[in-house]
Design a protein around this motif. Structure first.
Motif, PDB file in Angstrom:
ATOM      1  N   GLY A  77       0.915  -1.308   0.071  1.00 57.72           N
ATOM      2  CA  GLY A  77      -0.085   0.110   0.006  1.00 57.72           C
ATOM      3  C   GLY A  77       0.835   1.512   0.085  1.00 57.72           C
ATOM      4  O   GLY A  77       1.900   1.350  -0.821  1.00 57.72           O
ATOM      5  N   ARG A  78       0.510   2.300   0.908  1.00 60.33           N
ATOM      6  CA  ARG A  78       1.032   3.357   1.100  1.00 60.33           C
ATOM      7  C   ARG A  78       2.161   3.366   2.056  1.00 60.33           C
ATOM      8  O   ARG A  78       2.743   4.509   2.534  1.00 60.33           O
ATOM      9  CB  ARG A  78       0.346   4.564   1.242  1.00 60.33           C
ATOM     10  N   LYS A  86       7.841   0.686   4.978  1.00 59.77           N
ATOM     11  CA  LYS A  86       8.274  -0.645   4.561  1.00 59.77           C
ATOM     12  C   LYS A  86       8.797  -0.664   3.114  1.00 59.77           C
ATOM     13  O   LYS A  86       9.627  -1.412   2.985  1.00 59.77           O
ATOM     14  CB  LYS A  86       7.000  -1.215   4.224  1.00 59.77           C
ATOM     15  N   ILE A  87       8.575   0.311   2.241  1.00 59.74           N
ATOM     16  CA  ILE A  87       9.392   0.301   1.052  1.00 59.74           C
ATOM     17  C   ILE A  87      10.832   0.855   1.381  1.00 59.74           C
ATOM     18  O   ILE A  87      11.612   0.179   0.779  1.00 59.74           O
ATOM     19  CB  ILE A  87       8.571   1.771   0.102  1.00 59.74           C
ATOM     20  N   ALA A  88      11.001   1.827   2.323  1.00 63.99           N
ATOM     21  CA  ALA A  88      12.601   2.240   2.555  1.00 63.99           C
ATOM     22  C   ALA A  88      13.247   0.746   3.180  1.00 63.99           C
ATOM     23  O   ALA A  88      14.131   0.488   2.786  1.00 63.99           O
ATOM     24  CB  ALA A  88      12.342   3.261   3.509  1.00 63.99           C
ATOM     25  N   LEU A  98      10.703   0.948  -6.882  1.00 67.29           N
ATOM     26  CA  LEU A  98      10.709   2.370  -6.868  1.00 67.29           C
ATOM     27  C   LEU A  98       9.563   3.006  -7.896  1.00 67.29           C
ATOM     28  O   LEU A  98       9.394   4.107  -7.324  1.00 67.29           O
ATOM     29  CB  LEU A  98      12.092   2.392  -7.876  1.00 67.29           C
ATOM     30  N   SER A  99       9.085   2.347  -8.786  1.00 64.55           N
ATOM     31  CA  SER A  99       7.957   3.007  -9.417  1.00 64.55           C
ATOM     32  C   SER A  99       7.008   3.280  -8.565  1.00 64.55           C
ATOM     33  O   SER A  99       5.882   4.106  -8.814  1.00 64.55           O
ATOM     34  CB  SER A  99       7.413   2.089 -10.714  1.00 64.55           C
ATOM     35  N   ASN A 154       7.310   5.938  -6.335  1.00 66.24           N
ATOM     36  CA  ASN A 154       6.856   7.517  -7.061  1.00 66.24           C
ATOM     37  C   ASN A 154       5.448   7.533  -7.215  1.00 66.24           C
ATOM     38  O   ASN A 154       4.749   8.542  -6.976  1.00 66.24           O
ATOM     39  CB  ASN A 154       7.802   7.359  -8.455  1.00 66.24           C
ATOM     40  N   PHE A 155       4.615   6.648  -7.725  1.00 58.62           N
ATOM     41  CA  PHE A 155       3.111   6.486  -7.970  1.00 58.62           C
ATOM     42  C   PHE A 155       2.523   6.917  -6.682  1.00 58.62           C
ATOM     43  O   PHE A 155       1.641   7.744  -6.605  1.00 58.62           O
ATOM     44  CB  PHE A 155       2.802   5.132  -8.286  1.00 58.62           C
ATOM     45  N   ILE A 156       2.859   6.219  -5.400  1.00 59.00           N
ATOM     46  CA  ILE A 156       2.201   6.538  -4.323  1.00 59.00           C
ATOM     47  C   ILE A 156       2.607   7.848  -3.794  1.00 59.00           C
ATOM     48  O   ILE A 156       1.627   8.566  -2.873  1.00 59.00           O
ATOM     49  CB  ILE A 156       2.007   5.568  -3.300  1.00 59.00           C
TER      50      ILE A 156
END
Length: 122
Positions: free
Chosen positions: A33-34, A38-40, A113-114, A117-119
């Motif tokens: 999700g947003r 977690k992304i990092a 990474l995409s 950028n999208f969220i």
């Protein structure tokens, strides 16, 4: 691996992947999700894998788990690997192709990474 990012009618981000990789789309949409933290964290894990600091990493989610190694990423529905016996008729095979997806580590990093950028554009 083809995919697209869209927003549903509630403006929530969703990832849609081609047939055979649907589970990756569900993972991005429902598990990640947003969650920028977690992304990092995942980008840090990927860096550690690329630098050969670690060999393997597992991320357990609510409905989907992920396993990463230096070459590939696999996402699977938690239920597909739960321990215990399932009472099914002999010679019956369970279909789990829509519950497991994978891709190369480099491809996953690019999609991650995409997605970030999208969220971020919400």
């Amino acid at each position: 691996m083809d995919y697209q990012f869209i927003r549903n009618d509630r403006a929530e981000p969703m990832a849609v992947f081609d047939m055979g990789a649907e589970t990756l789309g569900l993972w991005f949409s429902e598990e990640l999700g947003r969650d920028h933290h977690k992304i990092a964290h995942l980008l840090n894990v990927i860096k550690q894998l690329e630098n050969k600091d670690i060999e393997h990493y597992e991320l357990c989610g609510r409905e989907f788990n992920m396993e990463l190694n230096r070459d590939e990423v696999e996402v699977y529905a938690t239920i597909t690997r739960e321990e215990g016996e399932i009472d099914i008729p002999q010679d019956t095979e369970l279909y789990d192709q829509e519950s497991i997806s994978g891709c190369g580590l480099e491809d996953f990093k690019s999609v991650l990474l995409s997605w970030s950028n999208f969220i971020g554009s919400a």
